[in-house]
Design an enzyme around this catalytic site. Structure first.
Site, mmCIF file in Angstrom:
data_model
loop_
_atom_site.group_PDB
_atom_site.id
_atom_site.type_symbol
_atom_site.label_atom_id
_atom_site.label_comp_id
_atom_site.label_asym_id
_atom_site.label_seq_id
_atom_site.Cartn_x
_atom_site.Cartn_y
_atom_site.Cartn_z
ATOM 1 N N ARG A 1 13.552 -5.426 10.686
ATOM 2 C CA ARG A 1 12.762 -4.930 11.816
ATOM 3 C C ARG A 1 12.136 -6.118 12.546
ATOM 4 N NH1 ARG A 1 8.727 -0.465 9.500
ATOM 5 N NH2 ARG A 1 7.561 -2.404 9.432
ATOM 6 N N ARG B 1 -8.039 1.321 10.664
ATOM 7 C CA ARG B 1 -7.642 -0.071 10.857
ATOM 8 C C ARG B 1 -8.770 -0.893 11.462
ATOM 9 N NH1 ARG B 1 -2.061 -1.327 10.601
ATOM 10 N NH2 ARG B 1 -0.929 0.610 10.749
ATOM 11 N N LYS C 1 0.819 -1.219 0.000
ATOM 12 C CA LYS C 1 0.000 0.000 0.000
ATOM 13 C C LYS C 1 0.851 1.266 0.000
ATOM 14 C CE LYS C 1 -1.932 -1.017 3.962
ATOM 15 N NZ LYS C 1 -1.349 -2.340 4.269
#
Ligand SMILES: [Zn+2]
Length: 209
Positions: A155, A88, A13
Site C-alpha cells: 500500500r 486519534r 493494535k
C-alpha cells in the site's frame, strides 16, 4: 469492558484486537473498517466519506464521531468493545467521553525502527484484502495470496517515506493522548514487541484475565 487501543501505526493494535475478540468476546471496532463499511453500504454518511477519501482528504472529526456513535449504539457493543484507530486526537477523545465511558486505554509501546520494519514488509492481497508480511507472515507462494491467488502489493502508506509521515503525525496528534488518559488514571502500557500471541498474553495478564 470498554477498551481503547493506542499505539503508533504498525504497533499491531489491529492484530492484537482481533486475537482479543476471541478471548474477551468483545467486538473489535476500527474506524478504517467503519469508513469502508459506510462507503460500501452507501449510507448518507458513507457517501460523504467516499467523496473525502476519493479526494485524498482526511475524514473530519464530526463525521468520524458520528460513525463511531452509530456503531457503539449497536446491540453487539452493549457489553463493551475494543476501539482501534479512534480516538486519534484529544478533541476526538473529548467527543468520545460524551458518548461513552472508557475502562482502560491500552498503549502498545513499539520503537520507531521496529514499526518501519513491520510496515515496509507488509503486503496486501488486491482481491480479498488479506494482509501478509514478507518476514513474519509470508504467503506460501511469493507475491500471491494463499486464499485466492490474488496479487500482493505494498500500500502507498506502507512505503518508507509515507511511514515516516505517519509516525510524525502520530507523535504530534495521537501520542499526547497517552498523557491525557494517563492523567485520568485509565492508561496501561504494554510492551508491543514480539509475537502477537505473546503481546496478547501480556495484555490479558495486565487486565487480570
Ligand atoms: Zn486474497
Amino acid at each position: 469492558m470498554k477498551l481503547i487501543f493506542l499505539g503508533p501505526p504498525g504497533a499491531g493494535k489491529g492484530t492484537i484486537a482481533d486475537l482479543a475478540v476471541g478471548a474477551l468476546g468483545l467486538p473489535h471496532i476500527s474506524t478504517g473498517d467503519l469508513f469502508r463499511a459506510a462507503v460500501k453500504n452507501g449510507t448518507s454518511l458513507g457517501l460523504k466519506v467516499k467523496d473525502i477519501m476519493a479526494s485524498g482528504g482526511l475524514v473530519p472529526d464530526e463525521l468520524t464521531i458520528e460513525l463511531v456513535r452509530e456503531r457503539l449504539g449497536q446491540a453487539d457493543a452493549a457489553g463493551g468493545w475494543i476501539l482501534d484507530g479512534f480516538p486519534r486526537t484529544i478533541p476526538q477523545a473529548e467527543a468520545l467521553g460524551k458518548i461513552a465511558g472508557v475502562d482502560k486505554v491500552v498503549n502498545f509501546d513499539v520503537a520507531d525502527e521496529i514499526v518501519v520494519g513491520r510496515l515496509s514488509g507488509r503486503r496486501v492481497c488486491r482481491s480479498c484484502g488479506k494482509i501478509y508480511h514478507v518476514a513474519n507472515m509470508p504467503p506460501k507462494k511469493e507475491g500471491a495470496c494463499d486464499i485466492d491467488g490474488g496479487e500482493l502489493y505494498t500500500r502507498d502508506d506502507d512505503k518508507e517515506a509515507a511511514i515516516k509521515v505517519r509516525l510524525d503525525t502520530y507523535r504530534a496528534q495521537t501520542a499526547p493522548l497517552i498523557d491525557w488518559y494517563g492523567k485520568k488514571g485509565s492508561l496501561m502500557t504494554i510492551d508491543g514487541v514480539g509475537d502477537p500471541k505473546a503481546v496478547l498474553g501480556r495484555f490479558m495478564a495486565a487486565i487480570g484475565r
